[in-house]
Design a protein around this motif. Structure first.
Motif, mmCIF file in Angstrom:
data_model
loop_
_atom_site.group_PDB
_atom_site.id
_atom_site.type_symbol
_atom_site.label_atom_id
_atom_site.label_comp_id
_atom_site.label_asym_id
_atom_site.label_seq_id
_atom_site.Cartn_x
_atom_site.Cartn_y
_atom_site.Cartn_z
ATOM 1 N N VAL A 70 0.834 -1.202 0.000
ATOM 2 C CA VAL A 70 0.000 0.000 0.000
ATOM 3 C C VAL A 70 0.866 1.246 0.000
ATOM 4 N N LEU A 71 1.854 1.281 0.876
ATOM 5 C CA LEU A 71 2.626 2.502 1.110
ATOM 6 C C LEU A 71 3.456 2.943 -0.091
ATOM 7 N N VAL A 72 4.212 2.024 -0.675
ATOM 8 C CA VAL A 72 5.214 2.410 -1.667
ATOM 9 C C VAL A 72 4.606 2.970 -2.958
ATOM 10 N N PRO A 73 3.673 2.279 -3.627
ATOM 11 C CA PRO A 73 3.131 2.858 -4.868
ATOM 12 C C PRO A 73 2.345 4.134 -4.636
ATOM 13 N N LEU A 74 1.647 4.238 -3.499
ATOM 14 C CA LEU A 74 0.900 5.459 -3.209
ATOM 15 C C LEU A 74 1.840 6.633 -2.981
ATOM 16 N N ALA A 75 2.917 6.392 -2.232
ATOM 17 C CA ALA A 75 3.884 7.456 -1.972
ATOM 18 C C ALA A 75 4.520 7.937 -3.272
ATOM 19 N N ALA A 76 4.926 7.001 -4.114
ATOM 20 C CA ALA A 76 5.573 7.367 -5.377
ATOM 21 C C ALA A 76 4.609 8.127 -6.284
ATOM 22 N N GLY A 77 3.366 7.645 -6.391
ATOM 23 C CA GLY A 77 2.391 8.276 -7.268
ATOM 24 C C GLY A 77 2.013 9.670 -6.812
ATOM 25 N N LEU A 78 1.882 9.871 -5.500
ATOM 26 C CA LEU A 78 1.510 11.193 -4.990
ATOM 27 C C LEU A 78 2.607 12.220 -5.242
ATOM 28 N N ILE A 79 3.835 11.847 -4.984
ATOM 29 C CA ILE A 79 4.940 12.787 -5.207
ATOM 30 C C ILE A 79 5.096 13.085 -6.700
ATOM 31 N N ALA A 80 5.001 12.050 -7.549
ATOM 32 C CA ALA A 80 5.139 12.266 -8.991
ATOM 33 C C ALA A 80 4.020 13.172 -9.506
ATOM 34 N N GLY A 81 2.796 12.935 -9.025
ATOM 35 C CA GLY A 81 1.656 13.699 -9.517
ATOM 36 C C GLY A 81 1.615 15.116 -9.004
ATOM 37 N N ILE A 82 1.795 15.297 -7.693
ATOM 38 C CA ILE A 82 1.723 16.639 -7.104
ATOM 39 C C ILE A 82 2.964 17.452 -7.449
ATOM 40 N N GLY A 83 4.107 16.791 -7.550
ATOM 41 C CA GLY A 83 5.360 17.498 -7.819
ATOM 42 C C GLY A 83 5.570 17.869 -9.272
ATOM 43 N N GLY A 84 4.696 17.398 -10.157
ATOM 44 C CA GLY A 84 4.833 17.762 -11.563
ATOM 45 C C GLY A 84 5.898 16.996 -12.308
ATOM 46 N N VAL A 85 6.203 15.761 -11.876
ATOM 47 C CA VAL A 85 7.186 14.933 -12.587
ATOM 48 C C VAL A 85 6.659 14.603 -13.984
ATOM 49 N N SER A 86 7.513 14.644 -14.995
ATOM 50 C CA SER A 86 7.121 14.360 -16.378
ATOM 51 C C SER A 86 7.839 13.126 -16.893
ATOM 52 N N LEU A 87 7.128 12.355 -17.712
ATOM 53 C CA LEU A 87 7.705 11.198 -18.388
ATOM 54 C C LEU A 87 7.489 11.402 -19.881
#
Length: 496
Positions: free
Chosen positions: A389-406
């Motif tokens: 639960v913790l790891v994918p949610l943490a990664a997704g929230l930071i990527a989404g809120i922080g404006g990470v681009s792929l």
């Protein structure tokens, strides 16, 4: 075919006595039904026209199409799920990316239309597979993270687009909304956004008279402009059609809008459960219909340039307070909304809302959207001690809120909400299947509709948007959007 258009008169048509309810297929006298319809209009009004303004869409068209969408919804669910479909907040973040300050409304409505089709297809799948299919695909751990991502991704919009125009009006409007939400009770407590809009409008006019025009922020050409400009209101006609436009489809915009579908599935499921708890009817067979109807209504509204729709908890709150679940009142509300939409002067008045007022309102609204995600986690006892639960949610929230681009190709990239949602959804399900059985979050037990106990854990077991809690003995927290099952049956509490 039963479309739920026949209502049995309740008793002599007067209000139900204490302990009694008016069921969806019943009605009071037409005079009282019209009065209840007016209450439903007021309950949905604030958010239904504020969100289109924030998204850069026509508020008149949003109001009118909300009436059309509500009628369509009630016909599809055969009058079994009394609900009003107002403007959805789930696409506000997508609008900020796709059409900043209303720059690309056609591209935005095209993306929303596709999301509506996906939502409708999801409703069909849920109807065929059963409500538990929702939980399997979108456990509360995932749903809460996506809702939080949608809300908190909007923080820069407030800071950059609204607040700089008039920080003091924004601050005072924000303070008014916060105080009103806590101090006002009953019906007034459910329309604090509308009251905040009125307060901010009046305050802006007072500031114009007392201090003169407000200086424009840097990047707006310099100079100053009055906070309240009603010139367009005087020029607008009293009766006329709203502004229609055809949608335009762009792949990158569609990918930004699609994550809102997850939030809408959760929201609709939670509202169906809330109505089920209040009426005592088994509405599980209608959950798929309700989600399909919302998707179809969103597609219809956006096809002519309107705003996305969703079932409104504000109107569920009105039912809880009045104990009248009659769908006849919703038809009255829908017809009134359609008439409002045919008044261009009203639309121009809404469009004249000062930017500083929107800053004060959105700083509260956007935060509430984000915190609804945390509310889903808390109410469903999501276990963040489990790395699945913790790891994918943490990664997704930071990527989404922080404006990470792929960057996928030279002209196409994934970023923001779209990228964060993919990381959360794919990461959770991949880890769940790769992990040993001992690590996997506990699945929903059989008999989920009868409640859950202390053994429930992991990704959560009850899907919903914060209005489907099953703890009848819990004390209310007093915050916005909190309401226990007991309070719903007794007509108390607030719902957002």
């Amino acid at each position: 075919m039963n479309l739920g258009l026949r209502w049995k008169l309740y008793g002599d048509g007067s209000a139900p006595p204490p302990g009694e309810v008016v069921r969806p297929q019943e009605r009071l006298s037409w005079g009282r039904t019209a009065g209840l319809g007016a209450q439903h209009v007021i309950a949905m009004f604030g958010a239904t026209f504020v969100f289109p303004v924030i998204m850069g869409l026509d508020p008149n068209l949003a109001i009118m199409m909300s009436g059309v969408a509500t009628i369509l919804f009630l016909l599809i669910v055969q009058g079994r799920v009394p609900s009003y479909l107002g403007t959805s907040a789930s696409f506000v973040a997508a609008a900020a990316v796709i059409s900043p300050e209303g720059a690309n409304p056609a591209v935005l409505t095209g993306a929303i239309l596709v999301a509506g089709v996906v939502l409708a297809l999801s409703g069909v799948a849920i109807h065929l597979l059963g409500p538990r299919a929702v939980l399997a695909a979108f456990p509360p751990a995932v749903t809460g993270a996506v809702v939080m991502l949608i809300g908190f991704n909007l923080a820069p919009v407030v800071a950059e687009n609204y607040w700089p125009f008039d920080q003091w009006v924004g601050l005072l409007t924000m303070a008014f909304v916060i105080l009103a939400t806590v101090l006002l009770r009953g019906f007034l407590g459910r329309i604090t956004i509308l009251l905040g809009l009125v307060f901010g409008f009046v305050l802006s006019w007072v500031f114009d008279q007392a201090f003169g025009a407000a200086p424009l922020p840097e990047g707006q050409g310099g100079g100053a402009a009055p906070r309240v400009d009603l010139g367009a209101v005087g020029d607008a006609a009293w009766i006329g059609l709203p502004d229609f436009h055809a949608p335009v489809f762009e792949t990158s915009a569609i990918l930004v809008a699609l994550p809102a579908v997850i939030a809408l599935i959760a929201e609709n499921a939670g509202h169906v459960k809330a109505v089920q708890e209040m009426t005592g009817d088994d509405l599980n067979p209608y959950m798929g219909r309700a989600i399909f109807a919302d998707g179809l209504a969103t597609s219809l509204a956006s096809s002519v340039g309107g705003s996305p729709t969703t079932t409104y908890a504000e109107n569920i709150g009105v039912m809880a307070a009045t104990r009248v679940y009659s769908t006849a009142a919703y038809y009255v509300a829908a017809l009134v909304a359609i008439l409002f939409g045919l008044c261009p002067k009203f639309g121009e008045l809404v469009a004249a809302t000062p930017a500083g007022v929107l800053g004060g309102i959105t700083v509260v609204l956007y935060g509430m959207i984000g915190l609804l995600g945390a509310k889903i986690w808390v109410e469903n006892r999501v276990d963040f001690g489990n790395p699945i639960v913790l790891v994918p949610l943490a990664a997704g929230l930071i990527a989404g809120i922080g404006g990470v681009s792929l960057h996928i190709t030279e002209g196409f990239s994934l970023e923001g909400i779209a990228l964060g949602t993919i990381i959360i959804l794919a990461g959770y399900h991949v880890l769940y299947r790769l992990a040993p059985a001992s690590m996997r979050p506990a699945p929903a037990p059989d008999g989920i509709e009868d409640g859950h106990d202390a053994s429930d854990s992991g990704a959560g077991v009850v899907l919903g948007s914060g209005v489907d809690t099953r703890d009848d003995t819990a004390a209310p927290s007093g915050g916005v959007g909190t309401e226990t099952g007991k309070e719903r049956r007794e007509g108390g509490g607030q719902v957002t």
